[in-house]
Enzyme design. Structure first.
Site, PDB file in Angstrom:
ATOM      1  NE  ARG A  87      -2.563   0.945   3.496  1.00  0.00           N
ATOM      2  CZ  ARG A  87      -2.828   0.112   4.494  1.00  0.00           C
ATOM      3  NH1 ARG A  87      -3.626  -0.903   4.318  1.00  0.00           N
ATOM      4  NH2 ARG A  87      -2.282   0.298   5.678  1.00  0.00           N
ATOM      5  CD  GLU A 138      -1.298  22.184 -15.275  1.00  0.00           C
ATOM      6  OE1 GLU A 138      -1.444  23.424 -15.303  1.00  0.00           O
ATOM      7  OE2 GLU A 138      -2.182  21.388 -15.674  1.00  0.00           O
ATOM      8  CD  GLU A 158       1.758  26.283 -10.563  1.00  0.00           C
ATOM      9  OE1 GLU A 158       0.739  26.084 -11.260  1.00  0.00           O
ATOM     10  OE2 GLU A 158       2.094  27.420 -10.179  1.00  0.00           O
ATOM     11  CD  GLU A 206      -5.545  26.303 -12.191  1.00  0.00           C
ATOM     12  OE1 GLU A 206      -5.050  25.498 -13.018  1.00  0.00           O
ATOM     13  OE2 GLU A 206      -5.174  27.482 -12.085  1.00  0.00           O
ATOM     14  CD  GLU A 262     -23.791  26.047 -15.680  1.00  0.00           C
ATOM     15  OE1 GLU A 262     -24.526  26.641 -14.882  1.00  0.00           O
ATOM     16  OE2 GLU A 262     -24.193  25.313 -16.597  1.00  0.00           O
ATOM     17  CG  PHE A 263     -18.393  32.296 -15.022  1.00  0.00           C
ATOM     18  CD1 PHE A 263     -17.041  32.468 -14.813  1.00  0.00           C
ATOM     19  CD2 PHE A 263     -19.283  33.115 -14.335  1.00  0.00           C
ATOM     20  CE1 PHE A 263     -16.572  33.450 -13.958  1.00  0.00           C
ATOM     21  CE2 PHE A 263     -18.825  34.101 -13.476  1.00  0.00           C
ATOM     22  CZ  PHE A 263     -17.466  34.266 -13.281  1.00  0.00           C
ATOM     23  CE  LYS A 274     -10.842  26.523 -12.660  1.00  0.00           C
ATOM     24  NZ  LYS A 274     -10.967  26.550 -14.120  1.00  0.00           N
ATOM     25  CG  ASP A 275      -9.601  34.367  -9.693  1.00  0.00           C
ATOM     26  OD1 ASP A 275      -9.145  33.710 -10.658  1.00  0.00           O
ATOM     27  OD2 ASP A 275     -10.476  35.246  -9.821  1.00  0.00           O
TER      28      ASP A 275
END
Length: 129
Positions: free
Chosen positions: A13, A32, A73, A80, A89-90, A98-99
């Site tokens: 494991r 990324e 990071e 994200e 959708e937004f 995210k910001d």
């Protein structure tokens, strides 16, 4: 089941956990662009530290700061991906999440630059004299 069987299963494991973690590192490095940029900058910083023969304590500080940037990071990327998984959708809360995650990386990088200036400026100035 005796102790040895449980221990082997625990080791398997643990090894699987390491494999999953390495897959995560490989994924973020491969896909990324920001992580790729962080890696290039880290390599340049470490090369400069070697050229300037920074003392051991400065190396430790640099490695801690670089590891912090990498870890943040990766966490930003994870946030994200989870947000993207939850909504296509937004949504203002998705944007904020995210910001904020990106802001954490940005803030840490600003302080990393300040630490770099503190560590590198004196030896660079001595070299220029």
């Amino acid at each position: 089941m005796d102790f040895r069987d449980r221990n082997r299963r625990g080791v398997k494991r643990l090894l699987a956990a390491f494999a999953f973690a390495l897959q995560g590192v490989r994924d973020v490095v491969t896909h990324e662009k920001n992580m790729q940029l962080h890696l290039i900058i880290a390599a340049a910083v470490l090369a400069l530290a070697g050229l300037l023969r920074l003392p051991l304590l400065h190396w430790v500080l640099l490695l801690l700061v670089i590891a912090g940037v990498f870890a943040l990071e990766m966490m930003n990327t994870a946030v994200e991906r989870v947000v993207d998984l939850c909504t296509e959708e937004f949504h203002p809360l998705a944007k904020r999440a995210k910001d904020i995650a990106a802001g954490a990386v940005f803030m840490y990088c600003l302080f990393a630059v300040v630490i770099g200036i503190i560590l590198f400026l004196p030896p660079i100035l001595r070299l220029l004299k």
